[in-house]
Write an enzyme that holds these catalytic residues in place. Sequence first.
Site, PDB file in Angstrom:
ATOM      1  CB  CYS A   2       0.951   5.600  -7.452  1.00 41.57           C
ATOM      2  SG  CYS A   2       1.810   4.368  -9.121  1.00 41.57           S
ATOM      3  CE  LYS A 621      11.046   9.489   2.632  1.00 38.22           C
ATOM      4  NZ  LYS A 621      12.669   9.159   2.877  1.00 38.22           N
TER       5      LYS A 621
END
Length: 626
Positions: A2, A621
Amino acid sequence: MCGIVGYIGPQGAAQILLQGLQKLEYRGYDSAGIATLNEGELLCVRAKGKLQNLVEKVEQLDIVAHVGIGHTRWATHGKPEEYNAHPHRDSRDRLAVVQNGIIENYRELRDQLQARGHIFRSETDTEVIPHLIAELLPETPTANGLLEAVRQAVHQLEGAFAIAVICADYPDELIVARQQAPLVIGFGQGEFFCASDTPAIIPYTRAVLPLENGELARLTPTGVEVYDFEGHRLRKTPRTLNWNPVMVEKQGFKHYMLKEIYEQPGVVRACLENYLRADWEVASPFSPVQLNLPPSLLDNLQHIQIVACGTSWHAGLVGKYLLEQVAQIPTSVQYASEFRYAPPPLLPHTLTIGVTQSGETADTLAALEMELKRRQGLDGALQPRLLGITNRPESSLGHLVPHIIDTRAGIEIGVAATKTFVAQLMAFYLLTLELSWQRQSCDRSRLAELVTGLRQLPAQMEQILESQERYIEALSHDFWETQDFIFLGRGINFPIALEGALKLKEISYIHAEGYPAGEMKHGPIALLDAKVPVVTIAMPGSVFEKVLSNAQEARARDARLIGVTPLDEAEAQHTFDNLLPVPEVDELLSPILTVIPLQLLAYHIAARRGLDVDQPRNLAKSVTVE
């Protein structure tokens, strides 16, 4: 995972929040939202799917606000629906919270809050936080009311989290807190920012302060106050990032991933310029490498253990090969997520290396922290020796371990790692040279050959990019409907086969597996037919003939063969249907080159399939939860 952004200052908060969220899209997300304060009212806007959906909603509103928080959500608790998107609010819609992490005791807290009359509107773990804080707020706002309520609330939370909080009753405050999840504060001129990662605030300021575990901060229009979770005021000084906004732009490339593939020669060149001594010669009385690591870290090593996840794990496998074959040190490589729950026996004089491009990978940090704790207090030979390899020395890893090799790759936006992988390989080459010099485990003339070969790599990488990309783009048209791929390698290029398979499956959603070429006949050969292409890395050296023999086994099963091999190898030309040529180099150095055609192949197949190369589905990522 997030992404969090926050802003307080004279500018319009909504646009700054949206622009910050755009810079955090690379972290992966399935929904997004912002909350702002204006004239004593809290406004919350959320949307499922791409960030553009949120942008369109916000553009329909006339939001005049100077403080706000924003969030991109990667679902962990609850479906990726708008009602589960952040920010989450309390029952009175006066307070909003965004969170990155996992609240492990949320079910217990939710049950307690519901028993006290709180009404929940989502399935998430995060929603307990605004309800907890709201209970702890004084009925009448006080000078430290919101700060103290947040401080008391975080003591009730178990797990890893970073949060940002705003409240309509405290319109000139933004409160943030961190525990085992990244959060950085940005210092502007009369304005302040917070974010999960620095790209969100680089367009506005390069003065940043990463919060550490167990810290919270109050951002106001006039400054930033930092406290520990016990309420003690802390003295903190921001640092200046050596980045600029251009580094997070595409600069004419269609995707960040392609841009970052093309940046790899420069990354290797910068790494060599920073760490390899230009004045070193065979007869020099000093090491060819300057890593600035203390002798106590590397002296008398008997074992090295590497912990990592994903692509970093593949880099660790290459590192194992180098450290064992050149530096002559027994080395093990483990997935950090497995190491934590089945740690190996404690061995004396052991160096533990954590590899993570972001410096925030939760499993890797937890594995290193566990290793630190289980060795502390033991006698000298068993004392912890920890080293980090990362692209982000200012990250949580940089605070956890005392020594870092900074890979200096610059910000990487594409979710699928490319230049940071090559930079990690360079870190292992340099560490291997340093250890080989110290231990005299390698002949000086052999060291000189490796040093010379490393210096030639950037030009050879540029040669591959200039000569191969158009051909690989055309070749990719043959495979855009392919369902399965096999990647083969041996020795130091087996990890590159794994990496090639991972890249393809990550961004093209094609099933791909990497195997040691010698293992083909032990099972994988059963998968082969004319519909399953086989990509084989065949570099001249100790296993060249063996790899070609393994490739012939695949040819006998009608598989289409693609070879990553030097162009002038006649036998290879007769073996493979398609060649992805690379310059002939020392076998030990070949992974830096052989990975590039595999990156380009994965990229162009995914692009040909019309997929979102930079933000593949379900991936993040920076994996900041376990």
